[in-house]
Design a protein around this motif. Structure first.
Motif, mmCIF file in Angstrom:
data_model
loop_
_atom_site.group_PDB
_atom_site.id
_atom_site.type_symbol
_atom_site.label_atom_id
_atom_site.label_comp_id
_atom_site.label_asym_id
_atom_site.label_seq_id
_atom_site.Cartn_x
_atom_site.Cartn_y
_atom_site.Cartn_z
ATOM 1 N N THR A 1 0.852 -1.183 0.000
ATOM 2 C CA THR A 1 0.000 0.000 0.000
ATOM 3 C C THR A 1 0.894 1.242 0.000
ATOM 4 N N PRO A 2 0.330 2.406 -0.259
ATOM 5 C CA PRO A 2 1.139 3.636 -0.188
ATOM 6 C C PRO A 2 1.779 3.843 1.183
ATOM 7 N N GLN A 3 1.165 3.244 2.204
ATOM 8 C CA GLN A 3 1.708 3.384 3.557
ATOM 9 C C GLN A 3 2.717 2.280 3.896
ATOM 10 N N GLY A 4 2.939 1.348 2.954
ATOM 11 C CA GLY A 4 3.868 0.251 3.200
ATOM 12 C C GLY A 4 3.178 -1.097 3.078
ATOM 13 N N SER A 5 3.840 -2.134 3.548
ATOM 14 C CA SER A 5 3.308 -3.494 3.452
ATOM 15 C C SER A 5 2.188 -3.703 4.465
ATOM 16 N N LEU A 6 1.079 -4.282 4.000
ATOM 17 C CA LEU A 6 -0.060 -4.566 4.872
ATOM 18 C C LEU A 6 -0.238 -6.076 4.966
ATOM 19 N N SER A 7 0.019 -6.637 6.136
ATOM 20 C CA SER A 7 -0.133 -8.080 6.352
ATOM 21 C C SER A 7 -1.613 -8.416 6.499
ATOM 22 N N VAL A 8 -2.106 -9.350 5.692
ATOM 23 C CA VAL A 8 -3.514 -9.731 5.712
ATOM 24 C C VAL A 8 -3.699 -11.105 6.354
ATOM 25 N N LEU A 9 -2.858 -12.058 6.001
ATOM 26 C CA LEU A 9 -2.885 -13.387 6.610
ATOM 27 C C LEU A 9 -1.510 -13.683 7.177
ATOM 28 N N GLY B 1 -9.522 -10.365 6.501
ATOM 29 C CA GLY B 1 -8.808 -11.240 5.582
ATOM 30 C C GLY B 1 -9.630 -12.391 5.044
ATOM 31 N N LYS B 2 -10.949 -12.398 5.313
ATOM 32 C CA LYS B 2 -11.796 -13.524 4.890
ATOM 33 C C LYS B 2 -11.816 -13.675 3.370
ATOM 34 N N SER B 3 -12.022 -12.575 2.663
ATOM 35 C CA SER B 3 -12.090 -12.657 1.204
ATOM 36 C C SER B 3 -10.737 -13.047 0.612
ATOM 37 N N THR B 4 -9.660 -12.559 1.202
ATOM 38 C CA THR B 4 -8.324 -12.950 0.743
ATOM 39 C C THR B 4 -8.134 -14.442 0.889
ATOM 40 N N LEU B 5 -8.531 -14.991 2.030
ATOM 41 C CA LEU B 5 -8.410 -16.436 2.242
ATOM 42 C C LEU B 5 -9.224 -17.206 1.215
ATOM 43 N N ALA C 1 -9.460 -20.501 -3.878
ATOM 44 C CA ALA C 1 -9.920 -20.677 -5.251
ATOM 45 C C ALA C 1 -8.788 -20.582 -6.267
ATOM 46 N N GLY C 2 -7.579 -20.319 -5.820
ATOM 47 C CA GLY C 2 -6.466 -20.172 -6.740
ATOM 48 C C GLY C 2 -6.515 -18.889 -7.547
ATOM 49 N N LEU C 3 -7.297 -17.916 -7.089
ATOM 50 C CA LEU C 3 -7.357 -16.622 -7.760
ATOM 51 C C LEU C 3 -6.168 -15.751 -7.386
ATOM 52 N N ASP C 4 -5.476 -16.126 -6.331
ATOM 53 C CA ASP C 4 -4.274 -15.449 -5.879
ATOM 54 C C ASP C 4 -3.387 -16.509 -5.242
ATOM 55 N N LEU C 5 -2.124 -16.204 -5.052
ATOM 56 C CA LEU C 5 -1.187 -17.144 -4.441
ATOM 57 C C LEU C 5 -0.605 -16.534 -3.175
ATOM 58 N N PRO C 6 -0.289 -17.362 -2.167
ATOM 59 C CA PRO C 6 0.291 -16.828 -0.932
ATOM 60 C C PRO C 6 1.730 -16.375 -1.125
ATOM 61 N N ASP C 7 2.164 -15.482 -0.257
ATOM 62 C CA ASP C 7 3.565 -15.075 -0.255
ATOM 63 C C ASP C 7 4.436 -16.175 0.352
ATOM 64 N N GLN C 8 3.894 -16.840 1.362
ATOM 65 C CA GLN C 8 4.558 -17.976 1.997
ATOM 66 C C GLN C 8 3.513 -19.041 2.275
ATOM 67 N N GLY C 9 3.972 -20.275 2.435
ATOM 68 C CA GLY C 9 3.063 -21.370 2.731
ATOM 69 C C GLY C 9 2.434 -21.936 1.467
ATOM 70 N N GLU C 10 1.563 -22.922 1.665
ATOM 71 C CA GLU C 10 0.956 -23.605 0.526
ATOM 72 C C GLU C 10 -0.528 -23.837 0.756
ATOM 73 N N VAL C 11 -1.269 -23.840 -0.351
ATOM 74 C CA VAL C 11 -2.695 -24.164 -0.347
ATOM 75 C C VAL C 11 -2.881 -25.417 -1.195
ATOM 76 N N TYR C 12 -3.566 -26.401 -0.624
ATOM 77 C CA TYR C 12 -3.810 -27.658 -1.321
ATOM 78 C C TYR C 12 -5.303 -27.860 -1.566
ATOM 79 N N ILE C 13 -5.653 -28.281 -2.779
ATOM 80 C CA ILE C 13 -6.973 -28.807 -3.090
ATOM 81 C C ILE C 13 -6.783 -30.307 -3.285
ATOM 82 N N GLY C 14 -7.324 -31.108 -2.390
ATOM 83 C CA GLY C 14 -6.967 -32.523 -2.402
ATOM 84 C C GLY C 14 -5.483 -32.637 -2.101
ATOM 85 N N HIS C 15 -4.759 -33.320 -2.973
ATOM 86 C CA HIS C 15 -3.313 -33.463 -2.781
ATOM 87 C C HIS C 15 -2.528 -32.551 -3.718
#
Length: 228
Positions: free
Chosen positions: A13-21, A43-47, A52-66
């Motif tokens: 953001t213009p004010q710097g990094s905003l942590s959401v999750l 952060g509900k909509s971000t999650l 849905a794979g519409l965005d990717l995390p900066d760290q960590g992983e999201v799995y659908i099934g395996h």
């Protein structure tokens, strides 16, 4: 069916990094329903977008099934959405140029899993039988949301993601639509992740978790490492 492993997400953001999750761990089993609650901006909509794979995390992983979504390109993630997910939003997002029958079958056709018998059953359960040739503008708000739910479930997705699916409806209509949604999810065998701010809406689901300041509380809480 859905798993978040130490997921972190921030935006510039213009004010710097905003942590959401911040270090989110979440597990949703096959056939299970989960209400994701939290205040606006938590952060509900971000999650949900990450699920849905519409965005990717900066760290960590999201799995659908395996399948880790991070290991897929945009086409691969779109294929997951088409073949394994159903999406329901507060806004109906129906195709204005398609009639009720074609809106209902749209997702199933794209996934190559159209089932005429299931579609007919859905129309009856949605109380839309006899309206197949009508267009979205000819339907009430409750009817449009029922149609949106039917479209999402017509392909019998493994996972249904719902973002405030009754938030645009009056209280009486919302209760009717929610009851129908849960019944159809059970009939289709789908898992359900529903974003809601309402304890009343969340109450019938199997589990409820709260997202606060980027972290999950309640029954999924466990020790978390800080995000780098």
């Amino acid at each position: 069916m859905l798993e978040f492993r130490h997921v972190c997400k921030a935006y510039t953001t213009p004010q710097g990094s905003l942590s959401v999750l911040s270090g989110v761990d979440l597990h949703l089993g096959a056939g299970e329903s989960l209400a994701l609650m939290g205040e606006s901006g938590s952060g509900k909509s971000t999650l949900l977008h990450l699920a849905a794979g519409l965005d990717l995390p900066d760290q960590g992983e999201v799995y659908i099934g395996h399948q880790s979504l991070a290991n897929l390109n945009e086409s691969g993630r779109a294929r997951i959405r088409r073949n394994r997910l159903g999406l329901v939003f507060q806004q109906f997002h129906l195709v204005a140029s398609l009639n009720v029958a074609d809106n209902l079958r749209l997702q199933a056709r794209l996934a190559g899993r159209e089932d005429a018998a299931w579609s007919t059953r859905l129309l009856a359960r949605l109380e839309l039988a006899g309206r197949e040739r009508q267009y979205p503008e000819q339907l009430s708000g409750g009817q449009q949301q029922r149609l949106a739910i039917g479209r999402a479930l017509a392909s019998r997705p493994a996972l249904l993601l719902a973002d405030e699916p009754t938030g645009n409806l009056d209280e009486t209509t919302a209760e009717t639509v929610l009851e129908l949604l849960l019944e159809l999810v059970a009939e289709s065998g789908s898992s359900l992740l529903m974003v809601t701010h309402s304890p009343r809406v969340a109450a019938p689901l199997d589990r409820r978790v709260i997202l606060r300041r980027g972290q999950l509380l309640a029954d999924t809480a466990r020790s978390r490492l800080p995000c780098a």
